[in-house]
Design a protein around this motif. Structure first.
Motif, PDB file in Angstrom:
ATOM      1  N   GLU A 116       0.829  -1.203   0.000  1.00  0.00           N
ATOM      2  CA  GLU A 116       0.000   0.000   0.000  1.00  0.00           C
ATOM      3  C   GLU A 116       0.866   1.257   0.000  1.00  0.00           C
ATOM      4  OE1 GLU A 116      -4.187   1.516   1.837  1.00  0.00           O
ATOM      5  OE2 GLU A 116      -3.629  -0.563   1.596  1.00  0.00           O
ATOM      6  N   ASN A 117       1.991   1.194   0.679  1.00  0.00           N
ATOM      7  CA  ASN A 117       2.910   2.322   0.641  1.00  0.00           C
ATOM      8  C   ASN A 117       3.512   2.500  -0.748  1.00  0.00           C
ATOM      9  OD1 ASN A 117       3.918   3.874   3.351  1.00  0.00           O
ATOM     10  ND2 ASN A 117       2.947   1.922   3.837  1.00  0.00           N
ATOM     11  N   VAL A 118       3.833   1.404  -1.427  1.00  0.00           N
ATOM     12  CA  VAL A 118       4.320   1.502  -2.806  1.00  0.00           C
ATOM     13  C   VAL A 118       3.270   2.201  -3.668  1.00  0.00           C
ATOM     14  CG1 VAL A 118       4.901   0.194  -4.896  1.00  0.00           C
ATOM     15  CG2 VAL A 118       5.862  -0.486  -2.695  1.00  0.00           C
ATOM     16  N   PHE A 119       2.007   1.804  -3.503  1.00  0.00           N
ATOM     17  CA  PHE A 119       0.922   2.416  -4.275  1.00  0.00           C
ATOM     18  C   PHE A 119       0.859   3.924  -4.027  1.00  0.00           C
ATOM     19  CE2 PHE A 119      -3.435   4.050  -4.097  1.00  0.00           C
ATOM     20  CZ  PHE A 119      -3.843   3.866  -5.411  1.00  0.00           C
ATOM     21  N   PHE A 120       0.829   4.322  -2.753  1.00  0.00           N
ATOM     22  CA  PHE A 120       0.668   5.746  -2.449  1.00  0.00           C
ATOM     23  C   PHE A 120       1.929   6.556  -2.748  1.00  0.00           C
ATOM     24  CE2 PHE A 120      -3.263   4.718  -0.189  1.00  0.00           C
ATOM     25  CZ  PHE A 120      -4.028   5.829  -0.507  1.00  0.00           C
ATOM     26  N   LEU A 121       3.095   5.967  -2.554  1.00  0.00           N
ATOM     27  CA  LEU A 121       4.332   6.684  -2.908  1.00  0.00           C
ATOM     28  C   LEU A 121       4.372   6.978  -4.401  1.00  0.00           C
ATOM     29  CD1 LEU A 121       6.885   4.697  -0.708  1.00  0.00           C
ATOM     30  CD2 LEU A 121       6.215   7.099  -0.383  1.00  0.00           C
ATOM     31  N   LYS A 122       3.925   6.018  -5.215  1.00  0.00           N
ATOM     32  CA  LYS A 122       3.855   6.244  -6.665  1.00  0.00           C
ATOM     33  C   LYS A 122       2.840   7.329  -6.986  1.00  0.00           C
ATOM     34  CE  LYS A 122       4.628   4.904 -11.064  1.00  0.00           C
ATOM     35  NZ  LYS A 122       3.965   6.012 -11.784  1.00  0.00           N
ATOM     36  N   ILE A 123       1.711   7.340  -6.276  1.00  0.00           N
ATOM     37  CA  ILE A 123       0.702   8.388  -6.472  1.00  0.00           C
ATOM     38  C   ILE A 123       1.305   9.757  -6.160  1.00  0.00           C
ATOM     39  CG2 ILE A 123      -1.459   9.337  -5.549  1.00  0.00           C
ATOM     40  CD1 ILE A 123      -1.847   6.901  -7.402  1.00  0.00           C
ATOM     41  N   MET A 124       2.048   9.857  -5.052  1.00  0.00           N
ATOM     42  CA  MET A 124       2.667  11.135  -4.683  1.00  0.00           C
ATOM     43  C   MET A 124       3.714  11.558  -5.713  1.00  0.00           C
ATOM     44  SD  MET A 124       1.081  12.032  -1.891  1.00  0.00           S
ATOM     45  CE  MET A 124      -0.389  11.119  -2.415  1.00  0.00           C
ATOM     46  N   ALA A 125       4.508  10.604  -6.212  1.00  0.00           N
ATOM     47  CA  ALA A 125       5.504  10.921  -7.244  1.00  0.00           C
ATOM     48  C   ALA A 125       4.816  11.437  -8.499  1.00  0.00           C
ATOM     49  CB  ALA A 125       6.340   9.679  -7.565  1.00  0.00           C
ATOM     50  N   ASP A 126       3.717  10.794  -8.883  1.00  0.00           N
ATOM     51  CA  ASP A 126       2.958  11.243 -10.056  1.00  0.00           C
ATOM     52  C   ASP A 126       2.441  12.661  -9.852  1.00  0.00           C
ATOM     53  OD1 ASP A 126       3.325   8.739 -11.174  1.00  0.00           O
ATOM     54  OD2 ASP A 126       1.281   8.048 -10.816  1.00  0.00           O
ATOM     55  N   HIS A 127       1.887  12.939  -8.685  1.00  0.00           N
ATOM     56  CA  HIS A 127       1.364  14.286  -8.410  1.00  0.00           C
ATOM     57  C   HIS A 127       2.450  15.345  -8.632  1.00  0.00           C
ATOM     58  CE1 HIS A 127      -2.127  12.925  -5.563  1.00  0.00           C
ATOM     59  NE2 HIS A 127      -2.374  12.684  -6.828  1.00  0.00           N
ATOM     60  N   ALA A 128       3.636  15.067  -8.125  1.00  0.00           N
ATOM     61  CA  ALA A 128       4.733  16.028  -8.285  1.00  0.00           C
ATOM     62  C   ALA A 128       5.037  16.256  -9.764  1.00  0.00           C
ATOM     63  CB  ALA A 128       5.975  15.537  -7.549  1.00  0.00           C
ATOM     64  N   VAL A 178       7.663  11.695   7.006  1.00  0.00           N
ATOM     65  CA  VAL A 178       8.402  12.958   6.876  1.00  0.00           C
ATOM     66  C   VAL A 178       8.299  13.497   5.448  1.00  0.00           C
ATOM     67  CG1 VAL A 178      10.706  13.994   6.929  1.00  0.00           C
ATOM     68  CG2 VAL A 178       9.994  12.443   8.764  1.00  0.00           C
ATOM     69  N   SER A 179       8.479  12.620   4.473  1.00  0.00           N
ATOM     70  CA  SER A 179       8.440  13.043   3.069  1.00  0.00           C
ATOM     71  C   SER A 179       7.035  13.468   2.650  1.00  0.00           C
ATOM     72  CB  SER A 179       8.932  11.910   2.161  1.00  0.00           C
ATOM     73  OG  SER A 179      10.286  11.596   2.431  1.00  0.00           O
ATOM     74  N   VAL A 180       6.021  12.723   3.098  1.00  0.00           N
ATOM     75  CA  VAL A 180       4.649  13.049   2.702  1.00  0.00           C
ATOM     76  C   VAL A 180       4.197  14.360   3.346  1.00  0.00           C
ATOM     77  CG1 VAL A 180       2.241  12.281   2.701  1.00  0.00           C
ATOM     78  CG2 VAL A 180       4.074  10.623   2.336  1.00  0.00           C
ATOM     79  N   VAL A 181       4.587  14.603   4.591  1.00  0.00           N
ATOM     80  CA  VAL A 181       4.243  15.878   5.238  1.00  0.00           C
ATOM     81  C   VAL A 181       4.837  17.042   4.457  1.00  0.00           C
ATOM     82  CG1 VAL A 181       4.699  17.310   7.267  1.00  0.00           C
ATOM     83  CG2 VAL A 181       3.877  14.969   7.556  1.00  0.00           C
ATOM     84  N   THR A 201      -5.277  16.830  -5.043  1.00  0.00           N
ATOM     85  CA  THR A 201      -3.975  16.215  -4.734  1.00  0.00           C
ATOM     86  C   THR A 201      -3.597  16.432  -3.270  1.00  0.00           C
ATOM     87  OG1 THR A 201      -2.699  18.174  -5.424  1.00  0.00           O
ATOM     88  CG2 THR A 201      -3.184  16.523  -7.116  1.00  0.00           C
ATOM     89  N   PHE A 202      -3.998  17.573  -2.713  1.00  0.00           N
ATOM     90  CA  PHE A 202      -3.745  17.829  -1.287  1.00  0.00           C
ATOM     91  C   PHE A 202      -4.489  16.806  -0.427  1.00  0.00           C
ATOM     92  CE2 PHE A 202      -5.423  19.794   2.629  1.00  0.00           C
ATOM     93  CZ  PHE A 202      -4.237  20.043   3.301  1.00  0.00           C
ATOM     94  N   ARG A 203      -5.757  16.543  -0.747  1.00  0.00           N
ATOM     95  CA  ARG A 203      -6.548  15.591   0.029  1.00  0.00           C
ATOM     96  C   ARG A 203      -5.968  14.181  -0.034  1.00  0.00           C
ATOM     97  NH1 ARG A 203     -11.220  15.562  -2.783  1.00  0.00           N
ATOM     98  NH2 ARG A 203     -11.072  17.589  -3.786  1.00  0.00           N
ATOM     99  N   GLU A 204      -5.393  13.816  -1.185  1.00  0.00           N
ATOM    100  CA  GLU A 204      -4.810  12.477  -1.301  1.00  0.00           C
ATOM    101  C   GLU A 204      -3.542  12.354  -0.450  1.00  0.00           C
ATOM    102  OE1 GLU A 204      -4.461  11.074  -5.295  1.00  0.00           O
ATOM    103  OE2 GLU A 204      -6.628  11.118  -5.627  1.00  0.00           O
ATOM    104  N   ALA A 205      -2.785  13.437  -0.331  1.00  0.00           N
ATOM    105  CA  ALA A 205      -1.622  13.410   0.569  1.00  0.00           C
ATOM    106  C   ALA A 205      -2.078  13.269   2.017  1.00  0.00           C
ATOM    107  CB  ALA A 205      -0.790  14.673   0.392  1.00  0.00           C
ATOM    108  N   GLU A 206      -3.133  13.976   2.379  1.00  0.00           N
ATOM    109  CA  GLU A 206      -3.693  13.845   3.724  1.00  0.00           C
ATOM    110  C   GLU A 206      -4.171  12.411   3.980  1.00  0.00           C
ATOM    111  OE1 GLU A 206      -5.125  17.166   6.089  1.00  0.00           O
ATOM    112  OE2 GLU A 206      -3.054  16.502   5.858  1.00  0.00           O
ATOM    113  N   ARG A 207      -4.754  11.810   2.952  1.00  0.00           N
ATOM    114  CA  ARG A 207      -5.238  10.432   3.076  1.00  0.00           C
ATOM    115  C   ARG A 207      -4.077   9.473   3.342  1.00  0.00           C
ATOM    116  NH1 ARG A 207     -10.201   8.121   4.093  1.00  0.00           N
ATOM    117  NH2 ARG A 207     -10.293   6.006   3.262  1.00  0.00           N
TER     118      ARG A 207
END
Length: 264
Positions: free
Chosen positions: A139-151, A208-211, A241-247
């Motif tokens: 699940e972290n792999v999934f969300f880390l990829k989502i955050m990378a895509d957002h950037a 730390v990175s997601v914050v 994208t902000f809400r997904e980081a909060e999620r």
């Protein structure tokens, strides 16, 4: 006493149904006027998820188990349908049968989120509430990829003259790509007997990175809403994208809580 299955189910539907509805809106805004059929299909999905949200409002944490299971199945069908639509659009795009303003990576990104949503509903109905160590990493792999895509999306949708913000987005993209690779390595090499200490460190580092990225998105959202930066970013997309980081941060909290419970 609140049933954890009911609470988790309603929470997932509340968050992800709104996300699916907004995906349909963003796709519709990116199509050209010739693609009226695809725009109409997107509008139908907006209506579909608005109806789900309206039905959700009639549920409470005290709703019956079978009633919520049936609702999960209904919403699963909607999530699967919008996933299929997104993959159709991606296929047409990659074969150059249509040209529009939605990045192929963005379409793939939102289809991954639809698949994630459908899978969560399926897992809940199968009684899978507490994550296994494997689930935590995946699940972290999934969300880390989502955050990378957002950037990446932010960097490409900012006006090129916004050099400082473009560079910040590029740095976040690189950092989260590295975290994805690190998570994949952890999944491959971690010894089963030392799962929890490694996961604790892994989750702390991700937090730390997601914050940091969440705060960057918050600032960008405020600047976009105030028309203080030049970009093609819709204000709703910035908030999305902000809400997904909060999620993601909430999920890290959930995982850490489960690990602490296992320590006791």
């Amino acid at each position: 006493m609140t049933n954890p299955f009911v609470a988790r189910s309603l929470d997932e539907i509340r968050f992800w149904s709104r996300i699916m509805k907004e995906h349909a809106l963003f796709l519709s805004l990116g199509f050209t006027y010739e693609q009226s059929q695809l725009i109409e299909e997107a509008k139908q999905f907006i209506t579909m998820f608005e109806r789900i949200e309206e039905k959700l409002s009639r549920f409470t944490i005290n709703s019956g188990l079978r009633e919520v299971q049936a609702f999960n199945r209904e919403v699963y069908q909607a999530a699967a349908a919008i996933w299929s639509y997104k993959r159709k659009v991606l296929d047409l795009t990659l074969r150059c049968e249509i040209r529009h303003n939605n990045f192929p990576l963005l379409i793939d990104h939102i289809s991954r989120e639809a698949a994630y949503f459908a899978n969560r509903l399926k897992e809940l109905n199968e009684g899978r509430l507490a994550p296994t160590p494997d689930d935590v990493i995946k699940e972290n792999v999934f969300f880390l990829k989502i955050m990378a895509d957002h950037a990446k999306f932010i960097g490409h949708l900012l006006d090129p003259s916004e050099r400082q913000l473009v560079e910040q987005a590029r740095e976040f993209s690189h950092d989260f790509d590295q975290l994805v690779f690190q998570a994949v390595d952890l999944d491959s090499m971690r010894p089963q007997s030392e799962t929890e200490p490694m996961l604790d460190q892994f989750l702390d580092q991700n937090r730390v990175s997601v914050v940091s990225l969440r705060d960057f998105k918050k600032t960008a959202r405020e600047l976009i809403e105030a028309c203080r930066i030049k970009s093609n970013i819709h204000p709703l997309l910035a908030d999305h994208t902000f809400r997904e980081a909060e999620r993601f941060l909430q999920i890290i909290d959930l995982f850490e809580g489960n690990l602490e419970g296992n320590h006791k």
